[in-house]
Scaffold this motif. Structure first.
Motif, PDB file in Angstrom:
ATOM      1  N   GLN A  73     115.702   0.419  70.832  1.00 46.83           N
ATOM      2  CA  GLN A  73     116.372  -0.851  71.179  1.00 46.83           C
ATOM      3  C   GLN A  73     115.438  -2.027  70.900  1.00 46.83           C
ATOM      4  OE1 GLN A  73     119.587  -0.873  72.223  1.00 46.83           O
ATOM      5  NE2 GLN A  73     119.451   1.340  71.925  1.00 46.83           N
TER       6      GLN A  73
ATOM      7  N   ARG B  83     120.415  12.101  63.563  1.00 43.38           N
ATOM      8  CA  ARG B  83     119.702  10.958  64.159  1.00 43.38           C
ATOM      9  C   ARG B  83     118.591  10.537  63.213  1.00 43.38           C
ATOM     10  NH1 ARG B  83     114.563  10.673  66.772  1.00 43.38           N
ATOM     11  NH2 ARG B  83     114.386  10.267  64.579  1.00 43.38           N
TER      12      ARG B  83
ATOM     13  N   LEU C 250     107.181   1.996  69.460  1.00 45.53           N
ATOM     14  CA  LEU C 250     107.219   3.113  68.506  1.00 45.53           C
ATOM     15  C   LEU C 250     108.525   3.238  67.741  1.00 45.53           C
ATOM     16  CD1 LEU C 250     105.456   5.952  70.570  1.00 45.53           C
ATOM     17  CD2 LEU C 250     104.465   4.430  68.877  1.00 45.53           C
TER      18      LEU C 250
ATOM     19  N   ALA D 155     110.076   3.807  73.129  1.00 43.11           N
ATOM     20  CA  ALA D 155     110.712   4.776  72.216  1.00 43.11           C
ATOM     21  C   ALA D 155     112.194   4.799  72.567  1.00 43.11           C
ATOM     22  CB  ALA D 155     110.082   6.149  72.360  1.00 43.11           C
TER      23      ALA D 155
ATOM     24  N   THR E  48     105.132  12.923  67.242  1.00 40.07           N
ATOM     25  CA  THR E  48     105.068  11.585  67.846  1.00 40.07           C
ATOM     26  C   THR E  48     104.162  11.611  69.068  1.00 40.07           C
ATOM     27  OG1 THR E  48     107.384  11.403  67.233  1.00 40.07           O
ATOM     28  CG2 THR E  48     106.526   9.688  68.664  1.00 40.07           C
TER      29      THR E  48
ATOM     30  N   GLY F  72     112.574   4.547  77.184  1.00 36.74           N
ATOM     31  CA  GLY F  72     113.170   5.549  76.296  1.00 36.74           C
ATOM     32  C   GLY F  72     112.722   6.918  76.757  1.00 36.74           C
ATOM     33  N   ALA F  73     113.700   7.720  77.218  1.00 37.28           N
ATOM     34  CA  ALA F  73     113.373   9.058  77.718  1.00 37.28           C
ATOM     35  C   ALA F  73     114.084  10.100  76.872  1.00 37.28           C
ATOM     36  CB  ALA F  73     113.795   9.166  79.190  1.00 37.28           C
ATOM     37  N   GLY F  74     113.959   9.939  75.556  1.00 34.32           N
ATOM     38  CA  GLY F  74     114.601  10.874  74.634  1.00 34.32           C
ATOM     39  C   GLY F  74     113.576  11.801  74.012  1.00 34.32           C
ATOM     40  N   GLU F  75     113.826  12.174  72.746  1.00 37.07           N
ATOM     41  CA  GLU F  75     112.942  13.124  72.051  1.00 37.07           C
ATOM     42  C   GLU F  75     111.520  12.601  71.999  1.00 37.07           C
ATOM     43  OE1 GLU F  75     114.360  14.657  68.170  1.00 37.07           O
ATOM     44  OE2 GLU F  75     116.251  13.764  68.774  1.00 37.07           O
ATOM     45  N   ALA F  76     111.401  11.367  71.507  1.00 36.50           N
ATOM     46  CA  ALA F  76     110.063  10.807  71.307  1.00 36.50           C
ATOM     47  C   ALA F  76     109.403  10.556  72.675  1.00 36.50           C
ATOM     48  CB  ALA F  76     110.150   9.526  70.497  1.00 36.50           C
TER      49      ALA F  76
ATOM     50  N   GLY G 241     101.399   3.563  64.806  1.00 37.19           N
ATOM     51  CA  GLY G 241     101.495   4.835  65.549  1.00 37.19           C
ATOM     52  C   GLY G 241     102.540   5.712  64.897  1.00 37.19           C
TER      53      GLY G 241
ATOM     54  N   ASN H  64     119.026  14.332  69.841  1.00 41.22           N
ATOM     55  CA  ASN H  64     118.334  14.732  71.058  1.00 41.22           C
ATOM     56  C   ASN H  64     118.856  16.045  71.648  1.00 41.22           C
ATOM     57  OD1 ASN H  64     117.985  14.795  73.911  1.00 41.22           O
ATOM     58  ND2 ASN H  64     117.184  12.721  73.806  1.00 41.22           N
TER      59      ASN H  64
ATOM     60  N   ASN I  16     103.724   9.201  63.080  1.00 38.28           N
ATOM     61  CA  ASN I  16     103.290  10.602  63.103  1.00 38.28           C
ATOM     62  C   ASN I  16     102.804  11.115  61.749  1.00 38.28           C
ATOM     63  OD1 ASN I  16     105.948  10.253  62.537  1.00 38.28           O
ATOM     64  ND2 ASN I  16     106.691  11.556  64.201  1.00 38.28           N
TER      65      ASN I  16
ATOM     66  N   SER J  46     118.374   4.216  79.463  1.00 33.17           N
ATOM     67  CA  SER J  46     119.400   3.160  79.369  1.00 33.17           C
ATOM     68  C   SER J  46     120.004   2.840  80.726  1.00 33.17           C
ATOM     69  CB  SER J  46     120.490   3.581  78.382  1.00 33.17           C
ATOM     70  OG  SER J  46     121.025   4.814  78.801  1.00 33.17           O
TER      71      SER J  46
ATOM     72  N   ASN K  72     111.543   3.142  65.278  1.00 33.01           N
ATOM     73  CA  ASN K  72     111.685   2.919  63.836  1.00 33.01           C
ATOM     74  C   ASN K  72     113.150   2.700  63.485  1.00 33.01           C
ATOM     75  OD1 ASN K  72     108.958   3.413  63.269  1.00 33.01           O
ATOM     76  ND2 ASN K  72     109.288   5.614  63.158  1.00 33.01           N
TER      77      ASN K  72
HETATM   78  P1  NAI Z   1     116.739   9.497  71.673  1.00 30.45           P
HETATM   79  O1  NAI Z   1     118.132   9.117  71.400  1.00 30.45           O
HETATM   80  O2  NAI Z   1     116.413  10.922  71.940  1.00 30.45           O
HETATM   81  O3  NAI Z   1     116.216   8.645  72.934  1.00 30.45           O
HETATM   82  C1  NAI Z   1     116.432   7.281  73.146  1.00 30.45           C
HETATM   83  C2  NAI Z   1     116.154   6.985  74.603  1.00 30.45           C
HETATM   84  O4  NAI Z   1     116.138   5.571  74.795  1.00 30.45           O
HETATM   85  C3  NAI Z   1     117.183   7.552  75.576  1.00 30.45           C
HETATM   86  O5  NAI Z   1     116.530   8.119  76.673  1.00 30.45           O
HETATM   87  C4  NAI Z   1     117.957   6.296  76.017  1.00 30.45           C
HETATM   88  O6  NAI Z   1     118.514   6.426  77.310  1.00 30.45           O
HETATM   89  C5  NAI Z   1     116.838   5.273  76.000  1.00 30.45           C
HETATM   90  N1  NAI Z   1     117.266   3.883  75.979  1.00 30.45           N
HETATM   91  C6  NAI Z   1     118.323   3.326  75.350  1.00 30.45           C
HETATM   92  N2  NAI Z   1     118.368   2.017  75.615  1.00 30.45           N
HETATM   93  C7  NAI Z   1     117.318   1.723  76.404  1.00 30.45           C
HETATM   94  C8  NAI Z   1     116.811   0.540  76.994  1.00 30.45           C
HETATM   95  N3  NAI Z   1     117.405  -0.633  76.783  1.00 30.45           N
HETATM   96  N4  NAI Z   1     115.699   0.624  77.759  1.00 30.45           N
HETATM   97  C9  NAI Z   1     115.082   1.802  77.948  1.00 30.45           C
HETATM   98  N5  NAI Z   1     115.506   2.954  77.413  1.00 30.45           N
HETATM   99  C10 NAI Z   1     116.608   2.915  76.650  1.00 30.45           C
HETATM  100  O7  NAI Z   1     115.897   8.941  70.469  1.00 30.45           O
HETATM  101  P2  NAI Z   1     114.416   9.378  70.021  1.00 30.45           P
HETATM  102  O8  NAI Z   1     114.491  10.493  69.071  1.00 30.45           O
HETATM  103  O9  NAI Z   1     113.558   9.535  71.203  1.00 30.45           O
HETATM  104  O10 NAI Z   1     113.973   8.103  69.171  1.00 30.45           O
HETATM  105  C11 NAI Z   1     113.838   6.830  69.778  1.00 30.45           C
HETATM  106  C12 NAI Z   1     113.158   5.889  68.799  1.00 30.45           C
HETATM  107  O11 NAI Z   1     111.831   6.348  68.561  1.00 30.45           O
HETATM  108  C13 NAI Z   1     113.851   5.805  67.442  1.00 30.45           C
HETATM  109  O12 NAI Z   1     113.920   4.461  67.033  1.00 30.45           O
HETATM  110  C14 NAI Z   1     112.941   6.583  66.537  1.00 30.45           C
HETATM  111  O13 NAI Z   1     112.954   6.074  65.222  1.00 30.45           O
HETATM  112  C15 NAI Z   1     111.595   6.345  67.183  1.00 30.45           C
HETATM  113  N6  NAI Z   1     110.620   7.378  66.811  1.00 30.45           N
HETATM  114  C16 NAI Z   1     109.414   6.953  66.343  1.00 30.45           C
HETATM  115  C17 NAI Z   1     108.469   7.858  65.899  1.00 30.45           C
HETATM  116  C18 NAI Z   1     107.123   7.391  65.425  1.00 30.45           C
HETATM  117  O14 NAI Z   1     106.409   8.121  64.787  1.00 30.45           O
HETATM  118  N7  NAI Z   1     106.722   6.186  65.730  1.00 30.45           N
HETATM  119  C19 NAI Z   1     108.781   9.285  65.857  1.00 30.45           C
HETATM  120  C20 NAI Z   1     110.034   9.637  66.477  1.00 30.45           C
HETATM  121  C21 NAI Z   1     110.929   8.699  66.899  1.00 30.45           C
END
Ligand code: NAI
Length: 546
Positions: free
Chosen positions: A377, A151, A401, A374, A268, A296-300, A446, A244, A448, A331, A403
């Motif tokens: 999308q 990812r 947030l 996060a 993050t 967004g309820a994933g890692e971040a 923002g 994730n 990390n 989602s 990227n």
């Molecule tokens: P992830 O795949 O673990 O989580 C994504 C989440 O978004 C899931 O819960 C999914 O169901 C949800 N989602 C998808 N479509 C959606 C919608 N239309 N509305 C609401 N929720 C929706 O991904 P992760 O690792 O959490 O990363 C997500 C984003 O955050 C990536 O673009 C990543 O680059 C960014 N990120 C930014 C950081 C920073 O320092 N600013 C650090 C880490 C991640």
């Protein structure tokens, strides 16, 4: 860490060692003593002349990817000059070394590959990883950044091409916090890729197979962690850009066993919490009165939620009161108790509420004070959503947030325009300042990168055995305290990147203190820990080799 002057290579071998090479800046004495006479042009340049020469070509490049290649080639030739330049011009260079350009570099890794950097541990090394790690020429490694490429940023599965991320992150450890480049090790674990475009690409450099999963995958990661901890017992291991489903499992599996953390989850979280603390200085609100709505309820997202709960509890709220302040949309809509499709990370945030899917209806029902995106999308924060958030909060906190830039939930200009200039905005990838209604808004980044280099330096300085949540809470508070009133007046909720070394030092001091207070430190720091840690920081300047 000074170079070992006793066993220095000489002549061309010295010039081919990027750690020692100075190119045209070798002094007359070094040229005589080290067999360099005749191998470099006669005029001895100073580092500032070399910087100007590099920038002359660099600035003429027409694309960021070309600039990225220039920087990587310089890193391969002359590390001191590379770090001198990226430290001096960190605001300009960070978007190149890291998001967004590093995303493009990973996508085209096979095409732009020049010279190998870091270590590749592939599925074919299973049973032999300890021996493979012995091929690394240095033993005193203090930070390892490892990815399995599944990812990469918001770009998905890039397989072995994901190596660009550990390389970029470690460059930031050195530039932002002074970790010595020779003590950093980027690692790509290659278990294949499910990205068909890459599998079909003749220039792809990873294994030509679909991802190994399940027990065989876990066994490979386990073997790597065990071998790396034995080969490099003082190393902090940072997990980076794992998908994730693996990121959370590995964090829980290893966090009490080895010195490790997951930056996507914990780093993050700290940078977002710091942003909330600063934003509240603008709105005058209290953390305990906020209603945070995560998209967004994933890692971040859940990572930020968990640290927010820790911060709210430290503020006196009970666990359930703290969780009631954090609402999530994924989602499939609002994360509520009646849903049967929630994973372990989402369940603790499931609220007692009717199921809702339409984001606008969710905002109107919940009246959040902050929107935290996060989701990966782009366009999630529409005009209607930002207008609704402004109606409910007055001055909504809006963090996009995701990227790289192409994935941000909204742009800085949209956030300011659609909120009539009321939004307090930050994003994961950088946006330029925005003029709106005669006022200049400076959006915060923002990212990390404000957190992990300082956390890493503090852990290394204290020789901490483990990495704790309290260290991230402390780093968030420290970062927020460094934001000045002048920053806030411009709408900027993070300090300028120009101050990143001071920021990292302050975070390192605070983190080292937490390590000591929690009995995790193996190194005794003097009372003036700030000076001691500052002394450890690598300065990217030439040292005399004779
Ligand atoms: P992830 O795949 O673990 O989580 C994504 C989440 O978004 C899931 O819960 C999914 O169901 C949800 N989602 C998808 N479509 C959606 C919608 N239309 N509305 C609401 N929720 C929706 O991904 P992760 O690792 O959490 O990363 C997500 C984003 O955050 C990536 O673009 C990543 O680059 C960014 N990120 C930014 C950081 C920073 O320092 N600013 C650090 C880490 C991640």
């Amino acid at each position: 860490m000074k170079p070992n002057l006793k066993n220095l290579p000489t002549g061309l071998r010295l010039m081919q060692d990027p750690t020692l090479n100075k190119g045209t800046a070798f002094s007359e004495a070094e040229r005589d003593a080290l067999g360099l006479r005749g191998l470099v042009p006669p005029h001895v340049q100073c580092i500032d002349d070399q910087v100007q020469r590099f920038l002359l070509t660099y600035r003429k490049r027409s694309t960021d990817l070309e600039r990225y290649i220039d920087l990587s080639s310089l890193q391969d030739r002359n590390e001191t000059l590379y770090y001198h330049i990226i430290t001096k011009y960190i605001e300009d260079m960070m978007p190149l070394i890291y998001t967004p350009t590093v995303g493009l570099a990973c996508q085209q890794f096979g095409q732009i590959f020049r010279r190998s950097h870091g270590m590749y541990i592939s599925k074919n090394d299973q049973g032999n990883i300890a021996n493979v790690l012995r091929n690394w020429p240095r033993r005193d490694i203090r930070v390892i950044v490892v990815t399995d490429g599944e990812r990469i940023l918001g770009l998905g599965d890039l397989g072995a091409n994901g190596m660009g991320i550990p390389i970029g992150k470690l460059a930031l450890y050195t530039a932002c916090a002074g970790l010595h480049p020779t003590q950093c090790l980027p690692v790509a674990i290659d278990v294949g890729t499910n990205n068909q475009t890459l599998l079909d690409d003749p220039l792809y450099l990873g294994l030509r197979q679909r991802r190994t999963t399940g027990e065989a995958y876990d066994a490979l990661v386990e073997e790597f962690i065990t071998a790396a901890s034995e080969a490099f017992p003082k190393a902090l291991i940072q997990f980076e850009d794992f998908a994730n489903h693996n990121a959370f499992r590995f964090l829980h599996k290893y966090r009490n066993r080895v010195c490790t953390f997951n930056d996507d989850i914990q780093g993050t979280a700290a940078v977002a919490l710091a942003g909330i603390y600063s934003a509240l200085r603008i709105t005058g609100g209290k953390l305990r009165d906020q209603r945070l709505l995560f998209f967004g309820a994933g890692e971040a997202g859940t990572g930020v939620g968990e640290l927010m709960v820790t911060a709210l509890k430290a503020d006196g709220l009970s666990e359930s009161e703290a969780r009631k302040a954090c609402w999530f949309v994924d989602s499939r809509g609002l994360v509520v108790k009646s849903r049967t499709d929630l994973n372990e990370q989402k369940l603790p945030f499931a609220q007692d509420h009717e199921p809702l899917k339409d984001p606008l209806a969710i905002i109107e029902a919940l009246r959040p004070t902050a929107l935290i995106g996060a989701s990966g999308q782009p366009g999630t924060f529409t005009q209607a959503i930002i207008e609704a958030a402004t109606r409910s909060a007055g001055r909504p906190i809006i963090f996009a947030l995701s990227n790289p830039t192409s994935k941000a939930e909204c742009t800085a200009a949209q956030a300011y325009e659609w909120s009539g200039g009321a939004a307090i905005f930050a994003s994961g990838s950088p946006f330029s300042p925005v003029e709106f209604n005669g006022k200049r808004f400076v959006p915060g980044q923002g990212n990390n990168a404000y957190i992990f280099p300082g956390v890493g330096l503090g852990i290394v300085a204290a020789g901490s055995r483990l990495v704790t949540d309290e260290m991230f809470l402390t780093s968030a508070r420290t970062l927020a305290e460094l934001v000045t009133e002048a920053d806030l007046a411009k709408g900027r909720i993070y300090p300028s990147l120009k101050q990143i070394r001071e920021v990292s030092l302050a975070i390192a001091v605070a983190v080292a203190r937490v390590a000591e207070d929690s009995g995790l430190a193996t190194e005794k720091l003097p009372t003036d820990s700030q000076s001691a840690i500052k002394e450890l920081m690598y300065q990217p300047n030439y040292v005399s080799l004779v």
